[in-house]
Write a protein that holds these residues in place. Structure first.
Motif, PDB file in Angstrom:
ATOM      1  N   LEU A 128       0.821  -1.209   0.000  1.00 57.85           N
ATOM      2  CA  LEU A 128       0.000   0.000   0.000  1.00 57.85           C
ATOM      3  C   LEU A 128       0.857   1.263   0.000  1.00 57.85           C
ATOM      4  N   ALA A 129       2.005   1.201   0.663  1.00 57.42           N
ATOM      5  CA  ALA A 129       2.882   2.375   0.756  1.00 57.42           C
ATOM      6  C   ALA A 129       3.483   2.751  -0.597  1.00 57.42           C
ATOM      7  N   LYS A 130       3.504   1.818  -1.525  1.00 60.40           N
ATOM      8  CA  LYS A 130       4.047   2.089  -2.860  1.00 60.40           C
ATOM      9  C   LYS A 130       2.976   2.634  -3.807  1.00 60.40           C
ATOM     10  N   SER A 131       1.719   2.591  -3.370  1.00 65.13           N
ATOM     11  CA  SER A 131       0.609   3.069  -4.190  1.00 65.13           C
ATOM     12  C   SER A 131       0.490   4.579  -4.080  1.00 65.13           C
ATOM     13  N   ASP A 132      -0.052   5.191  -5.116  1.00 65.99           N
ATOM     14  CA  ASP A 132      -0.330   6.631  -5.042  1.00 65.99           C
ATOM     15  C   ASP A 132      -1.743   6.889  -4.526  1.00 65.99           C
ATOM     16  N   ALA A 133      -2.430   5.805  -4.121  1.00 67.88           N
ATOM     17  CA  ALA A 133      -3.796   5.952  -3.614  1.00 67.88           C
ATOM     18  C   ALA A 133      -4.089   4.877  -2.574  1.00 67.88           C
ATOM     19  N   GLY A 134      -3.120   4.602  -1.689  1.00 66.47           N
ATOM     20  CA  GLY A 134      -3.274   3.536  -0.708  1.00 66.47           C
ATOM     21  C   GLY A 134      -4.448   3.784   0.235  1.00 66.47           C
ATOM     22  N   SER A 135      -5.267   2.750   0.395  1.00 64.40           N
ATOM     23  CA  SER A 135      -6.484   2.911   1.191  1.00 64.40           C
ATOM     24  C   SER A 135      -6.831   1.612   1.894  1.00 64.40           C
ATOM     25  N   ILE A 136      -7.196   1.716   3.163  1.00 65.05           N
ATOM     26  CA  ILE A 136      -7.652   0.574   3.959  1.00 65.05           C
ATOM     27  C   ILE A 136      -9.045   0.879   4.481  1.00 65.05           C
ATOM     28  N   VAL A 137      -9.948  -0.085   4.362  1.00 67.07           N
ATOM     29  CA  VAL A 137     -11.276   0.033   4.965  1.00 67.07           C
ATOM     30  C   VAL A 137     -11.518  -1.203   5.827  1.00 67.07           C
ATOM     31  N   LEU A 138     -11.845  -0.972   7.094  1.00 64.85           N
ATOM     32  CA  LEU A 138     -12.161  -2.048   8.020  1.00 64.85           C
ATOM     33  C   LEU A 138     -13.664  -2.036   8.315  1.00 64.85           C
ATOM     34  N   MET A 139     -14.194  -3.201   8.654  1.00 65.96           N
ATOM     35  CA  MET A 139     -15.638  -3.341   8.839  1.00 65.96           C
ATOM     36  C   MET A 139     -15.993  -3.536  10.311  1.00 65.96           C
ATOM     37  N   SER A 140     -16.642  -2.536  10.902  1.00 66.14           N
ATOM     38  CA  SER A 140     -17.113  -2.646  12.270  1.00 66.14           C
ATOM     39  C   SER A 140     -18.620  -2.905  12.256  1.00 66.14           C
TER      40      SER A 140
END
Length: 255
Positions: A128-140
């Protein structure tokens, strides 16, 4: 000006993407031009989902993975990053289950909800750090933000996930990675938990359904719309948030 989510060519990994909200999310990502890798515990379910996602030219792959198997789970995330060349989007849907309150349930929910998120994030961050649009979504879940039935591991550990998500956003933001959480209210889809509640305890289902101002539970697609927006470059200035998607089911005032 034409609005776009900017998903074309993005590489997405969905943990728990073979059915329900995860499957609906995968369908939206593939429809937007992203390449998607999904996993779930059941191989047959994964194979069916990948076949459906690929049917109209979608770029999808999948594997049977148990997030409580640390080595196997981390190896799968890494294999996705290598095979796709990078990871732009990581969405973790893996979740414990509600109802039971014994010590085994606490352990099972911790391993799936918390360690399932932490292990996946740790394995994916280098990509993700190498992406120009790194994104994480977690589900609560809205069970984490308001009283829901009774004290139980599911509710408490979903709440812990929101805190983890918010603080993670501050830590990995300097690497250009956004982190957000989505908390759905009770969501209905065929074969899902609320489908089973409706069949086995219709009076409980009706009680919950009556708590929605609109008179119905949400659908997997309605929640997936929010997940995909947060994951996409269109939400490039949104990080550290917990987005409640519940059709007004929770009654707290949100600031």
């Amino acid at each position: 000006m034409k609005f776009s989510l900017g998903l074309e060519g993005k590489k997405a990994v969905i943990v728990g993407g073979a059915r329900g909200i995860g499957r609906a999310t995968a369908e939206l990502l593939v429809g937007g031009g992203a390449e998607v890798a999904i996993c779930a515990r059941d191989a047959a379910t994964v194979d069916e989902a990948v076949a459906a996602l690929s049917a109209n030219g979608g770029n999808a792959s999948g594997a049977a993975v148990d997030v409580t198997d640390k080595a196997g789970y981390e190896a799968w995330i890494q294999s996705c990053g290598e095979a796709m060349g990078t990871i732009d989007i990581l969405i973790i849907m893996a979740s414990g289950v509600g109802g039971a309150v014994d010590e085994d349930s606490w352990r099972a929910n911790f391993e799936t909800t918390i360690m399932g998120a932490s292990r996946g994030v740790d394995a994916a961050v280098p990509y993700l750090a190498k992406s120009d649009a790194g994104s994480i979504v977690l589900m609560s879940s809205t069970a984490a933000v308001e009283n829901f039935f009774a004290p139980q591991p599911y509710n408490a550990l979903k709440a812990a996930l929101i805190t983890y998500s918010s603080q993670l956003a501050q830590t990995v933001g300097e690497q250009g990675i956004r982190v957000n959480c989505v908390s759905p209210g009770p969501t209905y889809f065929d074969g899902g938990n609320w489908d089973m509640v409706n069949q086995g305890a219709p009076e409980v289902f009706q009680q919950v359904e009556s708590g929605f101002p609109g008179g119905k539970l949400g659908s997997a697609e309605e929640v997936a719309n929010a997940v995909v927006f947060l994951a996409s470059p269109a939400a490039s200035f949104v990080t550290g948030t917990n987005l409640v998607v519940d059709g007004g089911f929770t009654k707290r005032v949100q600031f």
